[in-house]
Motif scaffolding. Structure first.
Motif, PDB file in Angstrom:
ATOM      1  N   GLU A 701       0.827  -1.198   0.000  1.00  0.00           N
ATOM      2  CA  GLU A 701       0.000   0.000   0.000  1.00  0.00           C
ATOM      3  C   GLU A 701       0.863   1.251   0.000  1.00  0.00           C
ATOM      4  OE1 GLU A 701      -3.255   0.315  -0.174  1.00  0.00           O
ATOM      5  OE2 GLU A 701      -3.494  -1.873  -0.353  1.00  0.00           O
ATOM      6  N   PRO A 702       0.433   2.326  -0.680  1.00  0.00           N
ATOM      7  CA  PRO A 702       1.175   3.600  -0.642  1.00  0.00           C
ATOM      8  C   PRO A 702       1.248   4.141   0.787  1.00  0.00           C
ATOM      9  CG  PRO A 702      -0.464   3.599  -2.394  1.00  0.00           C
ATOM     10  CD  PRO A 702      -0.731   2.389  -1.577  1.00  0.00           C
ATOM     11  N   GLY A 703       2.397   4.746   1.113  1.00  0.00           N
ATOM     12  CA  GLY A 703       2.579   5.343   2.440  1.00  0.00           C
ATOM     13  C   GLY A 703       3.284   4.449   3.428  1.00  0.00           C
ATOM     14  N   VAL A 704       3.441   3.138   3.104  1.00  0.00           N
ATOM     15  CA  VAL A 704       4.150   2.218   4.001  1.00  0.00           C
ATOM     16  C   VAL A 704       5.635   2.578   4.012  1.00  0.00           C
ATOM     17  CG1 VAL A 704       4.778  -0.194   4.398  1.00  0.00           C
ATOM     18  CG2 VAL A 704       2.476   0.399   3.607  1.00  0.00           C
ATOM     19  N   THR A 705       6.233   2.537   5.204  1.00  0.00           N
ATOM     20  CA  THR A 705       7.662   2.870   5.353  1.00  0.00           C
ATOM     21  C   THR A 705       8.512   1.840   4.617  1.00  0.00           C
ATOM     22  OG1 THR A 705       7.236   3.869   7.494  1.00  0.00           O
ATOM     23  CG2 THR A 705       9.532   3.314   6.982  1.00  0.00           C
ATOM     24  N   ILE A 706       9.439   2.316   3.839  1.00  0.00           N
ATOM     25  CA  ILE A 706      10.300   1.441   3.036  1.00  0.00           C
ATOM     26  C   ILE A 706      11.357   0.799   3.921  1.00  0.00           C
ATOM     27  CG2 ILE A 706      11.963   1.383   1.137  1.00  0.00           C
ATOM     28  CD1 ILE A 706      10.437   3.709  -0.111  1.00  0.00           C
ATOM     29  N   ARG A 707      11.487  -0.544   3.789  1.00  0.00           N
ATOM     30  CA  ARG A 707      12.511  -1.299   4.515  1.00  0.00           C
ATOM     31  C   ARG A 707      13.499  -1.907   3.524  1.00  0.00           C
ATOM     32  NH1 ARG A 707       7.748  -3.153   6.436  1.00  0.00           N
ATOM     33  NH2 ARG A 707       8.095  -5.167   5.429  1.00  0.00           N
ATOM     34  N   LYS A 708      14.647  -2.236   3.980  1.00  0.00           N
ATOM     35  CA  LYS A 708      15.684  -2.810   3.130  1.00  0.00           C
ATOM     36  C   LYS A 708      15.231  -4.188   2.623  1.00  0.00           C
ATOM     37  CE  LYS A 708      20.620  -3.868   2.921  1.00  0.00           C
ATOM     38  NZ  LYS A 708      21.909  -3.912   3.664  1.00  0.00           N
ATOM     39  N   GLY A 709      15.410  -4.412   1.290  1.00  0.00           N
ATOM     40  CA  GLY A 709      15.047  -5.698   0.691  1.00  0.00           C
ATOM     41  C   GLY A 709      13.563  -5.843   0.382  1.00  0.00           C
ATOM     42  N   MET A 710      12.798  -4.758   0.514  1.00  0.00           N
ATOM     43  CA  MET A 710      11.360  -4.812   0.273  1.00  0.00           C
ATOM     44  C   MET A 710      11.082  -5.077  -1.220  1.00  0.00           C
ATOM     45  SD  MET A 710       8.484  -1.903   1.157  1.00  0.00           S
ATOM     46  CE  MET A 710       8.478  -2.273   2.921  1.00  0.00           C
ATOM     47  N   LYS A 711      10.089  -5.933  -1.500  1.00  0.00           N
ATOM     48  CA  LYS A 711       9.682  -6.253  -2.869  1.00  0.00           C
ATOM     49  C   LYS A 711       8.215  -5.868  -3.065  1.00  0.00           C
ATOM     50  CE  LYS A 711      12.832 -10.177  -3.513  1.00  0.00           C
ATOM     51  NZ  LYS A 711      12.937 -11.615  -3.855  1.00  0.00           N
ATOM     52  N   CYS A 712       7.917  -5.291  -4.231  1.00  0.00           N
ATOM     53  CA  CYS A 712       6.546  -4.887  -4.549  1.00  0.00           C
ATOM     54  C   CYS A 712       6.150  -5.485  -5.893  1.00  0.00           C
ATOM     55  CB  CYS A 712       6.438  -3.361  -4.592  1.00  0.00           C
ATOM     56  SG  CYS A 712       4.755  -2.776  -4.913  1.00  0.00           S
ATOM     57  N   ARG A 713       5.003  -6.144  -5.936  1.00  0.00           N
ATOM     58  CA  ARG A 713       4.494  -6.759  -7.162  1.00  0.00           C
ATOM     59  C   ARG A 713       3.475  -5.816  -7.814  1.00  0.00           C
ATOM     60  NH1 ARG A 713       3.946 -12.102  -8.982  1.00  0.00           N
ATOM     61  NH2 ARG A 713       2.139 -12.456 -10.325  1.00  0.00           N
ATOM     62  N   LEU A 714       3.714  -5.487  -9.075  1.00  0.00           N
ATOM     63  CA  LEU A 714       2.830  -4.589  -9.810  1.00  0.00           C
ATOM     64  C   LEU A 714       2.021  -5.376 -10.838  1.00  0.00           C
ATOM     65  CD1 LEU A 714       5.241  -1.583 -10.488  1.00  0.00           C
ATOM     66  CD2 LEU A 714       3.719  -1.924  -8.534  1.00  0.00           C
ATOM     67  N   GLU A 715       0.678  -5.217 -10.784  1.00  0.00           N
ATOM     68  CA  GLU A 715      -0.205  -5.857 -11.763  1.00  0.00           C
ATOM     69  C   GLU A 715      -0.587  -4.825 -12.826  1.00  0.00           C
ATOM     70  OE1 GLU A 715      -1.248  -8.977 -11.830  1.00  0.00           O
ATOM     71  OE2 GLU A 715      -0.501  -9.691  -9.891  1.00  0.00           O
ATOM     72  N   LEU A 716      -0.295  -5.151 -14.120  1.00  0.00           N
ATOM     73  CA  LEU A 716      -0.577  -4.227 -15.213  1.00  0.00           C
ATOM     74  C   LEU A 716      -1.675  -4.795 -16.107  1.00  0.00           C
ATOM     75  CD1 LEU A 716       2.385  -3.453 -14.282  1.00  0.00           C
ATOM     76  CD2 LEU A 716       2.738  -2.645 -16.603  1.00  0.00           C
ATOM     77  N   GLU A 717      -2.541  -3.924 -16.615  1.00  0.00           N
ATOM     78  CA  GLU A 717      -3.569  -4.318 -17.592  1.00  0.00           C
ATOM     79  C   GLU A 717      -3.665  -3.263 -18.671  1.00  0.00           C
ATOM     80  OE1 GLU A 717      -7.298  -5.141 -15.846  1.00  0.00           O
ATOM     81  OE2 GLU A 717      -6.603  -6.854 -14.676  1.00  0.00           O
TER      82      GLU A 717
END
Length: 717
Positions: A701-717
């Protein structure tokens, strides 16, 4: 005293009466003379000035494809004649003699196969005999040729002055040449009568109704006076798809030429409606070319071979005498059956041994299927045949094509003493694997189409509408012949087995890497009548029947090939044609959006390479491309070589930093992949992208504090 002088008046009356009597006798005499001696002459005169009850032929209706393309239509054709008596009566003999050479020279130019001298001799013969209906050319001609003849000297005059006249007929032309010619049909040219195909089956609709006129000579002119106007024929809209028909013909002919086949049949049916989208009947002619001579698809009563095994196993499963876990021993590929040997196709390689019921269809084991049926129905073969009837294979489909015939599947009968009168001990085993029966390809396809359609059997439909003047005047909706050909459980089991036949069994060549296919192969020896099966070179019927795509069937198809000698393989030959037809049809049905061809991660403006940024900004502005001047100015000192794309990314980064800060996950919903990845990874968040287009979801979610090694999955259409 009376003033009437009898002596003076009576002679006068007598003379007058005698004169009138003589006049009456003269009139009667003249009448009798005209009625007898001059009968033929005056009848000829009457024919020239009037004609009663002349039929006027209507325009024949068109035959259209399923999407309204013209497949067969009527065009005018003409036969041209000379009336030399009319020419003579108009005192134009001298004009004809003066222009005869020009006329014959023009006719020779139009019809070079006949010399000028031959035309002159032919026309002189008609003139010498004073013929009223002398043919100028013996065959029908099209409108363009007719116009050229009518422009010649003398012939360009009115019919009364020149004697030139013609007969107009409607000629049938097919817009796509020989495409589906046997199904569309043809006409007898000289008789304007239908010969075969849909032309004959729907002749009463296409032909229309004749009109009636009478001809009168009024003020020295001939007028055609309409009594009853003709009613033009209506158009019929077929279910044929031109592109599918062309694809099926090319695929079948290519394989026939490759394997030197004798006859080939391919039919494509729409699963939900039973619409025949393509029907091909190719036969090898004496010149080595393949043409449509007979409608083999609906008239060939041949033993279908292994494609019949699906029906046999369906009956056994539906009756509950076996299930899919049932096992049968096939030994080394040869099994004794009532004094005859039943063989599997791989008997020389040792056979298949112990098989499960699905495997008997997957490898098309003759022994496996025949043993299952014989073991459970040998004492009651009529129960098995009734089960086959229940599947609809023997139903009369009422195909609207001349020569069509329903399947012939023999029902066992007993005499009063309980003895079989038309049955032998070997009949049941061999019937179960596709012999002892005669089934046309279209009946087999209708059965497989019902499997694809959830058990609902549809009647094959060739014509769906009758149209006239743009309005539908008759509709032929899809017809359900049987709501169910077997139990729901049986159907699901058969569908799974047919899928495995293609994915794991002998039908692999019919399959596709793009979608799933289900079906069954068939390779049968063809009987030579009284000569049996073993005389001379063996003929084979190679078949593949199935449907696609398996998960949501849209079309069913059968391909049958007759060839002489080995090699012969239903899966390896007919299956290849099925594969080509199926892939071609699915490719045609793809509807791609041009946007899909664009890379959503690419930047559709030129990058600014190393150099003067002000000059680059000037060029981009004149090309109509907006530039971020404030950004260019702020980065010009430290980074004079920033490109246009990098500048845009950095602008987006700065905007997000104002909202979320540098240590919080930004909101990239709605961005393209390149922008979203740049923003995320510039903050140290590893990004995984799935799909293409614009971001619709992000796993963090936007606004979450970034941590080292964090991964984000993006779904595109």
């Amino acid at each position: 005293m009376s003033k009437f002088d009898h002596n003076k008046i009576m002679p006068r009356y007598s003379a007058f009466a005698l004169l009138m009597t003589l006049l009456a006798i003269a009139v009667i005499g003249k009448t009798l003379y005209i009625m007898t001696a001059k009968h033929d002459y005056w009848m000829e005169v009457a024919d020239r000035v009037k004609r009663d009850s002349v039929d006027i032929k209507p325009s024949r209706g068109n035959i259209l494809s399923n999407d309204g393309k013209l497949m067969a239509s009527s065009l005018p054709e003409f036969k041209v004649f000379m009336d030399f008596k009319a020419l003579h009566e108009a005192n134009n003999d001298s004009l004809w003699d003066a222009k005869a050479d020009s006329i014959c020279m023009g006719l020779n130019r139009i019809f070079p196969e006949m010399s000028k001298q031959a035309f002159r001799s032919h026309l002189n013969e008609g003139k010498a005999k004073m013929k009223r209906h002398w043919p100028i050319w013996p065959k029908r001609i099209d409108y363009n040729t007719f116009s050229e003849i009518r422009a010649l000297p003398v012939l360009c005059l009115s019919p009364n002055r020149s004697g030139f006249h013609y007969e107009e007929n409607n000629a049938r032309k097919r817009s796509y040449g020989s495409l589906a010619s046997r199904t569309i049909g043809a006409m007898y040219g000289a008789k304007d009568a239908a010969r075969f195909g849909l032309e004959l089956s729907y002749d009463s609709i296409l032909r229309g109704t004749n009109g009636i006129i009478h001809r009168r000579k009024v003020l020295n002119k001939f007028l055609d006076i309409m009594d009853t106007p003709p009613i033009d024929g209506a158009d019929i809209v077929t279910t044929i798809d031109v592109s599918m028909q062309d694809l099926a013909e090319r695929s079948l002919i290519d394989e026939l030429k490759y394997i030197n086949g004798n006859v080939g049949v391919a039919i494509v049916m729409e699963v939900a409606t039973g619409d025949i989208k393509a029907i091909v009947n190719m036969e090898k002619c004496v010149d080595g070319e393949y043409r449509e001579i007979h409608n083999h698809a609906v008239s060939d009563l041949l033993e279908p071979g292994s494609v019949f095994k699906t029906a046999s196993i369906m009956v056994a499963l539906d009756d509950g005498v076996v299930d899919t876990t049932y096992r049968v021993e096939t030994a080394g590929g040869v099994w004794p059956m009532y004094g005859r040997e039943m063989k599997d196709h791989n008997w020389r390689r040792g056979g298949y041994g112990l098989l499960t019921l699905p495997q008997t269809l997957m490898v098309s084991s003759n022994i496996g299927v025949s043993r299952i049926i014989d073991d459970h129905y040998r004492n009651n073969p009529d129960k098995f045949v009734r089960g086959i009837y229940r599947t609809g294979l023997a139903d009369n489909l009422h195909i609207p094509l001349v020569g069509a015939s329903p399947a012939r599947i023999r029902m066992p009968k007993k005499n009063k003493r309980g003895q079989w009168i038309n049955w032998s001990s070997t009949a049941l085993p061999w019937m179960s694997i596709g012999y002892e029966t005669q089934i046309p390809p279209i009946s087999t396809l209708t059965f497989y189409n019902a499997i694809a359609n959830g058990g609902k059997m549809m009647r094959p439909r060739f014509v769906k509408q009758v149209v006239k003047n743009g309005e539908v005047i008759m509709d032929f909706p899809p017809q359900v012949m049987r709501d169910r050909i077997c139990k729901e459980k049986t159907l699901k089991e058969i569908q799974r087995i047919l899928d495995r036949v293609v994915s794991e069994g002998l039908g692999r060549k019919a399959g596709s890497t793009s979608f799933r296919v289900a079906g069954k192969t068939g390779t049968a020896q063809m009987s030579k009548g009284v000569q049996g099966y073993k005389n001379g070179v063996m003929n084979y019927l190679l078949s593949f029947a199935g449907y696609f795509p398996d998960d949501n069937p849209r079309y069913s198809c059968i391909v049958c090939i007759q060839k002489s000698g080995l090699p012969a393989s239903g899966g390896g030959m007919s299956g290849v044609v099925f594969h080509n037809i199926a892939e071609g049809i699915m490719a045609q049905s793809l509807k791609l959006d041009v946007k899909d061809a664009r890379d959503p991660t690419s930047v559709f403006v030129p990058s600014v390479k190393g150099g003067n940024l002000l000059a680059a900004d000037y060029v981009l502005s004149h090309l109509g491309i907006q530039t971020n001047k404030s950004w260019l100015g702020s980065y010009a000192d430290g980074n004079p070589i920033w490109g246009r794309a990098e500048a845009r990314h950095k602008t987006v980064v700065l905007q997000h930093e104002k909202v979320f800060g540098k240590k919080q996950v930004p909101n990239v919903i709605g961005m393209g992949a390149r922008d979203a990845v740049f923003i995320m990874e510039s903050r140290g968040v590893k990004t995984i992208v799935k799909g293409r287009g614009h971001v619709t979801q992000q796993s963090i979610e936007p606004g979450v504090t970034i941590r080292k090694g964090m991964k984000c999955r993006l779904e595109l259409e």
